[in-house]
Design a protein around this motif. Structure first.
Motif, mmCIF file in Angstrom:
data_model
loop_
_atom_site.group_PDB
_atom_site.id
_atom_site.type_symbol
_atom_site.label_atom_id
_atom_site.label_comp_id
_atom_site.label_asym_id
_atom_site.label_seq_id
_atom_site.Cartn_x
_atom_site.Cartn_y
_atom_site.Cartn_z
ATOM 1 N N GLY A 1 17.598 25.591 16.613
ATOM 2 C CA GLY A 1 17.495 25.400 16.987
ATOM 3 C C GLY A 1 18.196 23.913 18.246
ATOM 4 N N GLY B 1 19.369 24.832 26.192
ATOM 5 C CA GLY B 1 18.384 25.633 25.757
ATOM 6 C C GLY B 1 17.699 26.161 26.689
ATOM 7 N N SER C 1 18.725 29.156 20.267
ATOM 8 C CA SER C 1 17.680 28.725 18.948
ATOM 9 C C SER C 1 16.777 29.513 17.687
ATOM 10 N N ARG D 1 20.506 23.723 20.791
ATOM 11 C CA ARG D 1 20.424 23.695 22.909
ATOM 12 C C ARG D 1 21.587 24.002 23.456
#
Length: 492
Positions: A347, A198, A342, A350
C-alpha cells in the motif's frame, strides 16, 4: 458511514448528531492509557478542533451514547463535565449538551467517515479493521536498492524534466496495459491507462468526472467504505443493492438511471465472493442497454484467490477466475476497470490505475492534474520494472500469504467463537461475519477496542448507515496474532 449532520449553526434549530454517528467518528478513542472519561472527552474535543463536529452541535444524551459505546452512563457524564469545565461545551436544562463555538471555521466542517478516523489514531494491539498488507519481499528489495531493477541511465533519465506526469509514467502505463492484456485477458493499450495515487484516487476521480451532485450512483450494499465516503463527498446519492443480485441491480439501473454503477465482481469487499461468468455477461448486456451509465469493475482484490465462497464451508477449491467485464466487451465505452497494487505489492507505493476509453482517460487526467499534478515518477519506474519482471511471482507470493492468514483466522473463529457465522471468502483479505442475534455490531466494536482489537461494524459498509449485526474482519496480521485477536474478541 456516519449519518449527515447539519453544519448550520442556528440558535433556533441546534444541529444534532446521533449516538451511533458519534461513536463512529470517535474511532479508536479508548486504546490509550488513562481514565475512560478523560479519553472520551479528549477525543470529542479533538473532533471539534478538526471541524468534524461543528460548533454548536448537540451531543447525544448520556444514556444513549453510553449504550452506543458500551460504557457506563457515568463515564459519559464525567466526559461531558470535563468538556464543560474546559469551556468546550455548555448544558441547558431540557436542551442537552452542545459544543460551544471555538477554534474552527465553517470551511473545516465536513461529512466524516468513521472508517477513516482509525487511520488518524494510535493503532491498537491488533488491527483487524484495515485490509492493508505488508511490503512484498520483491518490492522491498527493489525499493532498498533501485539499481537491481533500474539501470543507471534509466535512473538519470527520471530526474530530467519537471516530473509532472498527470497521465502517469509512460513505462508504467505500458506495463499495466501489458499486465491487463496478458494476465486478465483485457486487450489494453497504454493510451487507455491512467496511473493514480492508489485505487482510492481512481474512484474519486471517476466520481468527480462522471457524476454531478445529486445524481444517483448504484453500488453493492455492503461495499468498500472508501467508495461510500467518496460518493457522499461528491454530493452524489448512493443506491445500494445486495451483491450478486442481478434482478435488484437491473431494477436499480433501470429505475434510477444512475450516472455510475460501482461493482467488485471478483472477491467482493467485504464478502470475498466471486460473481459467476453468467452474471458478468448480464452486466455487460445491461451496460449496452444503458449507455448513459458508467459501469466500474474494481479489480483491486482480484489477484488474491484461494477458494470457493459460501457460508462457513471452510473448504478451498481454487479454479480459473471468471473474466473481468472489460474482457467480455473490450470496446464498450461505458465499461471502466480500476485496480491497485496496494493489496498485492504494498500500500505504501500508493499506486492505482484506471483502464477506460481514451476520452474518459483524458477527462480523468485533467482532474488529476488539478489535484496533484501527477504521482511521483521514481516509484512508478521501480513499479514498472517489477510489473514487467516479477508480477506473477509477487501475486503468487501474496495469494499464498493471504491463504495462510485466512486459514488461521477461520480456525480461530471455529474454536473460540463457534456461535458466529460468516461467508467463506473465495479470496481477498476480509471476512464478513455475523454475531448471534440481531443487535448492532457497533457496541461490540467499541468493547473490542478496549481489549486491544479494532474491527469494522457493518454499519460503516452500508450506504444507508443502517444498524447491522454484521462486521468485517481483515486478516492481515500474522497467524499467531490473528489467533490471539480472536481470543480477545471471544472475551468481549
Amino acid at each position: 458511514m456516519t449519518v449527515p449532520i447539519n453544519t448550520e449553526v442556528d440558535p433556533a434549530r441546534t444541529p444534532t448528531i446521533g449516538p451511533q454517528a458519534l461513536a463512529d467518528l470517535l474511532g479508536r478513542w479508548p486504546t490509550s492509557d488513562g481514565a475512560l472519561y478523560r479519553l472520551l472527552a479528549a477525543r470529542i474535543g479533538r473532533l471539534a478542533d478538526t471541524g468534524e463536529l461543528p460548533a454548536g452541535v448537540r451531543l447525544p444524551p448520556e444514556r444513549s451514547l453510553a449504550a452506543a459505546l458500551s460504557v457506563s452512563r457515568n463515564t459519559v457524564a464525567l466526559a461531558y463535565q470535563v468538556l464543560r469545565d474546559e469551556g468546550m461545551a455548555a448544558s441547558r436544562q431540557g436542551s442537552g449538551t452542545r459544543l460551544v463555538p471555538h477554534r474552527t471555521t465553517p470551511a473545516a466542517v465536513h461529512r466524516a467517515n468513521g472508517f477513516f478516523t482509525g487511520l488518524l489514531s494510535a493503532p491498537p494491539a491488533f488491527d483487524l479493521s484495515i485490509a492493508a498488507v505488508d511490503c512484498a519481499p520483491q518490492v522491498a528489495a527493489a525499493l532498498q536498492d533501485p539499481g537491481t531493477v533500474l539501470g543507471e541511465s534509466e535512473r538519470v533519465q527520471l530526474t530530467r524534466g519537471t516530473g509532472y506526469l498527470p497521465y502517469g509514467l509512460p513505462e508504467l502505463r505500458a506495463a499495466i496495459a501489458s499486465m491487463l492484456t496478458t494476465f486478465h485477458g483485457v486487450p489494453t493499450t497504454p493510451d487507455q491507462v491512467l496511473v493514480t495515487t492508489g485505487g482510492q484516487q481512481a474512484l474519486d476521480l471517476l466520481l468527480r468526472c462522471e457524476v454531478a451532485p445529486g445524481h444517483p450512483v448504484v453500488t453493492d450494499n455492503p461495499t468498500y467504505p472508501g467508495f461510500i465516503d467518496a460518493v457522499y463527498r461528491s454530493g452524489a446519492r448512493p443506491v445500494g443493492v445486495p451483491p450478486g443480485d442481478m434482478g435488484r441491480l437491473a431494477d436499480a439501473v433501470a429505475v434510477h438511471q444512475p450516472a455510475l454503477t460501482y461493482l467488485t465482481p471478483t472477491h467482493q469487499n467485504p464478502t470475498g465472493l466471486v460473481l459467476p461468468a453468467a452474471e458478468r455477461h448480464e452486466i455487460v448486456a445491461m451496460a449496452r442497454r444503458h449507455p448513459g451509465t458508467t459501469f466500474i469493475d474494481d479489480l483491486t482484490l482480484a489477484e488474491l484467490p484461494f477458494g470457493q465462497g459460501g457460508f462457513n464451508t471452510g473448504e478451498f477449491s481454487p479454479g480459473p477466475q471468471p473474466p473481468p467485464l472489460a474482457a467480455l466487451a473490450p470496446r464498450l465505452p461505458n465499461v471502466v476497470t480500476v485496480g491497485s497494487f496496494s493489496k498485492t505489492y504494498w500500500g505504501g507505493l500508493r499506486t492505482g490505475w484506471v483502464r477506460a476509453p481514451e476520452g474518459i482517460i483524458a477527462r480523468l487526467a485533467a482532474a488529476k492534474a488539478a489535484a496533484d499534478l501527477g504521482s511521483p515518477p521514481y516509484e512508478q519506474a521501480i513499479l514498472a520494472a517489477l510489473v514487467r519482471s516479477s508480477h506473477e511471482e509477487i501475486v503468487t507470493y501474496r495469494a499464498d500469504w493471504a491463504r495462510q492468514r485466512y486459514t488461521a483466522i477461520e480456525a480461530a473463529l471455529r474454536t473460540f467463537l463457534p456461535g458466529w457465522t460468516w461467508i467463506t471468502p473465495a479470496g481477498g483479505l476480509t471476512i464478513w461475519a455475523r454475531r448471534p442475534g440481531e443487535a448492532d455490531s457497533g457496541g461490540f466494536a467499541q468493547a473490542a477496542l478496549r481489549r486491544g482489537v479494532a474491527i469494522v461494524p457493518g454499519r460503516l459498509l452500508s450506504v444507508s448507515a443502517e444498524r447491522s449485526p454484521w462486521l468485517r474482519l481483515a486478516f492481515i496480521l500474522s497467524p499467531d496474532d490473528l489467533t490471539t485477536a480472536v481470543k480477545a474478541l471471544a472475551s468481549v
